[in-house]
Design an enzyme around this catalytic site. Structure first.
Site, PDB file in Angstrom:
ATOM      1  N   ARG A  83      -7.863  -4.437  -3.226  1.00 27.51           N
ATOM      2  CA  ARG A  83      -7.416  -3.233  -3.959  1.00 27.51           C
ATOM      3  C   ARG A  83      -8.410  -2.964  -5.083  1.00 27.51           C
ATOM      4  NH1 ARG A  83      -2.379  -2.630  -1.762  1.00 27.51           N
ATOM      5  NH2 ARG A  83      -1.569  -4.554  -0.890  1.00 27.51           N
TER       6      ARG A  83
ATOM      7  N   CYS B 161       0.836  -1.214   0.000  1.00 22.03           N
ATOM      8  CA  CYS B 161       0.000   0.000   0.000  1.00 22.03           C
ATOM      9  C   CYS B 161       0.867   1.259   0.000  1.00 22.03           C
ATOM     10  CB  CYS B 161      -0.927   0.022   1.212  1.00 22.03           C
ATOM     11  SG  CYS B 161      -2.083  -1.346   1.244  1.00 22.03           S
TER      12      CYS B 161
END
Ligand code: BEZ
Length: 223
Positions: free
Chosen positions: A136, A53
């Protein structure tokens, strides 16, 4: 989504983007109305202070000006708290050097979704992958607030932000010129004409100046 009944829903391409109110790192957000007239990229990440991330945030933040130039607002989301988002953003901006990116400002808001209200509304939690973190997800929403494309990636694979930009440019180009984009299309490359709906249509395009027809149903041109 109703996990108890084992049913699951998500907005689909062509649907109106579901509306919500949420707190973000930039204050209160009314989505999508606060971004009237803009393209919107609503994306989720699994968790703050995690490696993949962090690299994604750097990659996205580095390209933020390019998205602004495309009239596109980026909005992030995870199920972490406001203090976690703020601490992580500050840490990335001040400390992280990665792939040529250093002191990069994270200029887009990040939604606080501790209650999982927004991630549930958008189908961003996939229990087979994780019960407590978003996958995601990337929702591409046009200025009329219609969902135009959706990308989902699992936890362990970072997204390609050049592809995310290509999707925005491709959709905008398709809308502006009423054409479609072939496989692996990149800006500046030839586009294809929509499938002809009548035989007259098919004949006309074969004769059209600047159009190359490989077959009656596959015609391309430069813009
Ligand atoms: C990561 O960003 O590295 C990550 C986050 C949650 C689960 C797995 C990987």
């Amino acid at each position: 989504m109703d996990m108890d009944n084992n049913t699951w829903s998500m907005p689909r391409i062509g649907d109106k983007a579901p509306e919500f109110r949420a707190m973000t790192t930039h204050g209160k957000l009314n989505f999508p109305s606060d971004y009237a007239g803009k393209w919107k990229i609503l994306f989720s990440h699994p968790a703050d202070f995690t490696p993949v991330c962090t690299t994604e945030f750097l990659a996205f933040a580095k390209m933020q000006k390019e998205f602004e130039a495309l009239n596109t607002q980026i909005v992030g989301l995870s199920v972490d708290s406001l203090s976690s988002h703020i601490a992580w953003v500050r840490n990335i901006e001040e400390k992280i050097e990665w792939d040529g990116a250093k002191n990069v400002e994270i200029g887009f808001p990040i939604i606080v979704d501790l209650s999982k209200k927004v991630s549930t509304l958008y189908g961003m939690i996939m229990p087979g992958e994780s019960n407590n973190a978003c996958v995601r997800a990337v929702f591409f929403i046009d200025p009329a607030d219609k969902i135009r494309a959706i990308i989902y990636y699992p936890l362990n694979l970072g997204r390609n932000f050049d592809e995310i930009k290509r999707v925005i440019v491709g959709l905008q180009t398709s809308d502006a010129h009423e054409v479609a984009m072939p496989a692996n299309w990149q800006p500046g490359k030839d586009v294809v004409l929509h499938y002809p709906v009548t035989t007259d249509d098919a004949k006309a395009r074969v004769a059209e100046e600047g159009v190359t027809c490989h077959e009656w149903y596959l015609c391309s041109k430069k813009l």
